[in-house]
Design a protein around this motif. Structure first.
Motif, PDB file in Angstrom:
ATOM      1  N   VAL A 123       7.850  -3.987  -1.324  1.00 17.39           N
ATOM      2  CA  VAL A 123       7.707  -5.046  -0.322  1.00 17.39           C
ATOM      3  C   VAL A 123       6.513  -5.904  -0.726  1.00 17.39           C
ATOM      4  CG1 VAL A 123       8.703  -3.631   1.499  1.00 17.39           C
ATOM      5  CG2 VAL A 123       6.216  -3.665   1.195  1.00 17.39           C
ATOM      6  N   PRO A 124       6.429  -7.156  -0.220  1.00 18.26           N
ATOM      7  CA  PRO A 124       5.334  -8.031  -0.660  1.00 18.26           C
ATOM      8  C   PRO A 124       3.945  -7.480  -0.356  1.00 18.26           C
ATOM      9  CG  PRO A 124       7.070  -9.321   0.368  1.00 18.26           C
ATOM     10  CD  PRO A 124       7.408  -7.879   0.613  1.00 18.26           C
ATOM     11  N   LEU A 125       3.711  -7.059   0.878  1.00 18.29           N
ATOM     12  CA  LEU A 125       2.380  -6.597   1.279  1.00 18.29           C
ATOM     13  C   LEU A 125       2.495  -5.368   2.180  1.00 18.29           C
ATOM     14  CD1 LEU A 125       0.595  -9.956   2.247  1.00 18.29           C
ATOM     15  CD2 LEU A 125      -0.036  -8.472   0.342  1.00 18.29           C
ATOM     16  N   GLU A 126       1.691  -4.356   1.891  1.00 23.87           N
ATOM     17  CA  GLU A 126       1.511  -3.219   2.784  1.00 23.87           C
ATOM     18  C   GLU A 126       0.017  -3.038   3.018  1.00 23.87           C
ATOM     19  OE1 GLU A 126       3.368   0.444   1.724  1.00 23.87           O
ATOM     20  OE2 GLU A 126       5.290  -0.486   1.204  1.00 23.87           O
ATOM     21  N   ILE A 127      -0.351  -2.761   4.251  1.00 23.38           N
ATOM     22  CA  ILE A 127      -1.742  -2.505   4.601  1.00 23.38           C
ATOM     23  C   ILE A 127      -1.820  -1.088   5.181  1.00 23.38           C
ATOM     24  CG2 ILE A 127      -3.757  -3.250   5.932  1.00 23.38           C
ATOM     25  CD1 ILE A 127      -2.824  -5.312   3.902  1.00 23.38           C
ATOM     26  N   TYR A 128      -2.712  -0.276   4.630  1.00 24.60           N
ATOM     27  CA  TYR A 128      -2.848   1.107   5.056  1.00 24.60           C
ATOM     28  C   TYR A 128      -4.147   1.308   5.829  1.00 24.60           C
ATOM     29  CZ  TYR A 128       0.297   1.310   1.010  1.00 24.60           C
ATOM     30  OH  TYR A 128       1.297   1.069   0.098  1.00 24.60           O
ATOM     31  N   GLY A 129      -4.053   2.073   6.917  1.00 24.79           N
ATOM     32  CA  GLY A 129      -5.229   2.458   7.679  1.00 24.79           C
ATOM     33  C   GLY A 129      -5.166   3.931   8.010  1.00 24.79           C
ATOM     34  N   THR A 130      -6.240   4.460   8.545  1.00 19.32           N
ATOM     35  CA  THR A 130      -6.284   5.887   8.875  1.00 19.32           C
ATOM     36  C   THR A 130      -5.304   6.242   9.989  1.00 19.32           C
ATOM     37  OG1 THR A 130      -8.123   5.427  10.383  1.00 19.32           O
ATOM     38  CG2 THR A 130      -8.676   6.185   8.154  1.00 19.32           C
TER      39      THR A 130
END
Length: 366
Positions: free
Chosen positions: A252-259
């Motif tokens: 996918v174009p963008l993935e953002i990961y957080g806790t």
């Protein structure tokens, strides 16, 4: 609100999208369009019912406060400098310049004239990306940890009628497509602190398969496959891949990961698309995109926001400082690849303010 007179220099492919979208923003008063190729300017003028003029006329017209610079990348800084010298604010297509040195020169000159500079991309102001921004700002992801950013295709010679500039100095996948991805990441996560990268060019020439130059060979002067890592000031570490050498992929174009969760962000080359959120322990769920500007191509919203900012004396979002920061980051991938070192980013920029209010109908985006 009082309208703002603008002139457009550069009537290539992207100008049609700008001219069409500008009708959505009543503050923008197009006083003329120009191109070194006068017949091209005449063609656009007839198509959009705006006056075709010579470049010198636009720069000398006192009713024009802003020049929108839609020339090819290698001319961006030269044309922007002409506009500043004529006492005009200037907004350029991406990238701000073809290297960080000339970008800094432009920003410094604008500061001496007390004039504004802005630059595309403005797609981060689209409804999908503003929805993603609101989710990040809400704390739903927890502490940002990292992410991925991917644009990979076989090359623009498949569709563009004159693709040469994509493979000249100032082109390549990073400077061409990187602005969309890195600008949106700065919108979501804030500024970049350090960069590491690798780059290659597996072919020294490309074969055009579009018309009218089908079969013609063009030389390659830049890396066409770039991979790297960005360490953001907030601690997040994001992997990026930009390529004109990939037949197909499933990223996918963008993935953002957080806790506490993961966010799927749609193509930052578009204003809309599906945003998805996974909360820890759950599954991906579609997010309601209720923000404006998710339903079309609003390529010029950055110009409209800049016009409102000039009128109301506030910062504009697609700013020169943002564009210069992104330009430094993009160049840093190539420098890192050449030197085998990690590159510290020297420029500072603020996250653009969220677009909390519609610009349609003359309303001011705060």
């Amino acid at each position: 609100m009082e309208t703002l007179g603008l002139g457009i220099i550069g009537c290539g492919n992207i100008s049609s999208a700008y001219l069409k979208a500008m009708t959505s923003f009543p503050i923008l008063d197009i006083r003329g369009i120009a191109d070194l190729n006068r017949s091209l300017a005449d063609q656009r003028a007839a198509e959009f019912n705006v006056p075709a003029r010579d470049i010198g006329e636009l720069l000398a017209d006192p009713s024009i406060e802003l020049i929108v610079n839609l020339t090819v990348p290698k001319a961006h800084v030269a044309v922007a400098m002409q506009a500043l010298e004529a006492g005009k604010h200037t907004y350029s297509e991406k990238p701000l310049g073809i290297n960080f040195t000339e970008g800094k020169k432009l920003a410094a000159f604008a500061a001496t004239r007390d004039l504004r500079i802005g630059a595309a991309p403005d797609t981060f102001l689209g409804g999908a990306h503003q929805t993603a921004r609101a989710i990040v700002d809400s704390g739903a992801l927890g502490q940002p940890v990292g992410g991925t950013a991917n644009f990979m295709c076989p090359g623009h010679e498949r569709w563009h009628p004159n693709p040469d500039f994509y493979y000249e100095i100032g082109g390549g996948p990073m400077l061409d497509m990187g602005p969309y991805y890195i600008t949106d990441l700065v919108n979501l996560l804030g500024p970049v602190a350090r960069v590491a990268g690798f780059a290659m060019a597996p072919r020294n020439e490309r074969v055009i398969t579009s018309q009218p130059r089908h079969g013609e060979h063009i030389p390659v002067h830049v890396p066409t496959h770039v991979a790297g890592v960005m360490a953001f000031e907030n601690g997040a570490v994001v992997q990026i891949g930009m390529s004109f050498d990939v037949a197909g992929h499933k990223h996918v174009p963008l993935e953002i990961y957080g806790t506490e969760g993961t966010l799927i962000v749609p193509d930052p080359n578009h204003f809309g698309g599906q945003v998805e959120l996974l909360k820890k322990g759950g599954t991906f769920e579609p997010c309601d995109t209720s923000e404006p500007y998710a339903d079309g191509n609003y390529r010029s919203i950055g110009v409209a926001d800049m016009a409102h900012a000039i009128r109301s004396n506030r910062p504009h979002r697609a700013s020169g400082s943002l564009a210069l920061h992104v330009l430094e980051v993009m160049e840093a991938f190539h420098t890192a690849a050449e030197t085998g070192t990690t590159i510290a980013i020297t420029t500072q920029t603020e996250r653009p303010a969220p677009l909390s209010q519609s610009l349609i109908g003359g309303h001011i985006g705060r």
